[in-house]
Design an enzyme around this catalytic site. Structure first.
Site, short mmCIF file in Angstrom:
data_model
loop_
_atom_site.label_atom_id
_atom_site.label_comp_id
_atom_site.label_asym_id
_atom_site.label_seq_id
_atom_site.Cartn_x
_atom_site.Cartn_y
_atom_site.Cartn_z
N CYS A 95 32.00 64.67 31.23
CA CYS A 95 33.11 63.99 31.86
C CYS A 95 33.10 62.56 31.32
O CYS A 95 32.15 62.17 30.64
CB CYS A 95 32.97 64.02 33.37
SG CYS A 95 34.54 63.89 34.23
N CYS A 100 34.21 64.33 20.52
CA CYS A 100 32.82 64.52 20.98
C CYS A 100 31.87 64.38 19.81
O CYS A 100 32.25 64.57 18.66
CB CYS A 100 32.66 65.91 21.59
SG CYS A 100 33.56 66.15 23.12
N CYS A 107 36.51 67.24 33.13
CA CYS A 107 37.59 66.34 33.55
C CYS A 107 38.60 66.25 32.42
O CYS A 107 38.26 66.41 31.26
CB CYS A 107 37.07 64.98 33.96
SG CYS A 107 36.16 64.07 32.73
#
Length: 170
Positions: free
Chosen positions: A11, A95, A87
């Protein structure tokens, strides 16, 4: 599998939803799964409502901390088998490259920390997030992971992410 499967929940702030998911998986998946959590912009502390909820449900909170997801891309980090964003903000972010090419899916959950107003409403929002994550984690743990090919497994993981938003997993 000769070791527990490692699951990272991501998140943005790593103070509520991803921490809750980590705690749920570590309790329910003991021996088969190991949960971790991280954030792209960690708050630096776990939300007090997260801690209060987990303690009220007898979860161990002693090792929970808000941390960067980059900890899991470094040498010596646990080998990740699955990475789930929980989320909406983290779903579109770039990422890190995860060693070992873990399976990924987006399991968006409304942010209980964004709820304004009285404490009762905030506690209900955290309990709702806990309930939704618990449902999805239970569905995940019931999958015959070792018997599914990667494409089928990916489809099932994506379906789990839609539970509560659309039709349930078939």
């Amino acid at each position: 599998m000769d070791r527990p499967l490692n699951v990272l929940f991501l998140c943005t702030g790593n103070s509520a939803r991803s921490i809750i998911a980590e705690a749920i998986l570590n309790r329910l998946g003991a021996g088969k799964f190991r949960g971790y959590s991280g954030g792209s912009q960690p708050k630096g502390e776990v939300n007090p409502y997260t801690i209060a909820l987990l303690k009220s449900l007898n979860h161990d909170t002693s090792t929970l901390r808000s941390k960067s997801w980059s900890e899991f891309a470094k040498p010596g980090a646990p080998r990740l088998d699955f990475v789930f964003t929980v989320c909406d903000n983290a779903a579109g972010e770039v990422c890190p490259i995860w060693p070992g090419q873990p399976m990924t899916a987006h399991w968006g959950i409304a942010d209980p920390a964004a709820v304004q107003g009285a404490d009762d409403g905030k506690r209900r929002a955290f309990l709702k997030a806990f309930s939704e994550l618990s449902t999805r984690i239970n569905l995940f743990m019931s999958l015959p992971i070792g018997k599914l090919d990667r494409l089928v497994l990916k489809k099932k993981l994506d379906e789990i992410g839609r539970v509560g938003r659309e039709s349930p997993v078939a």
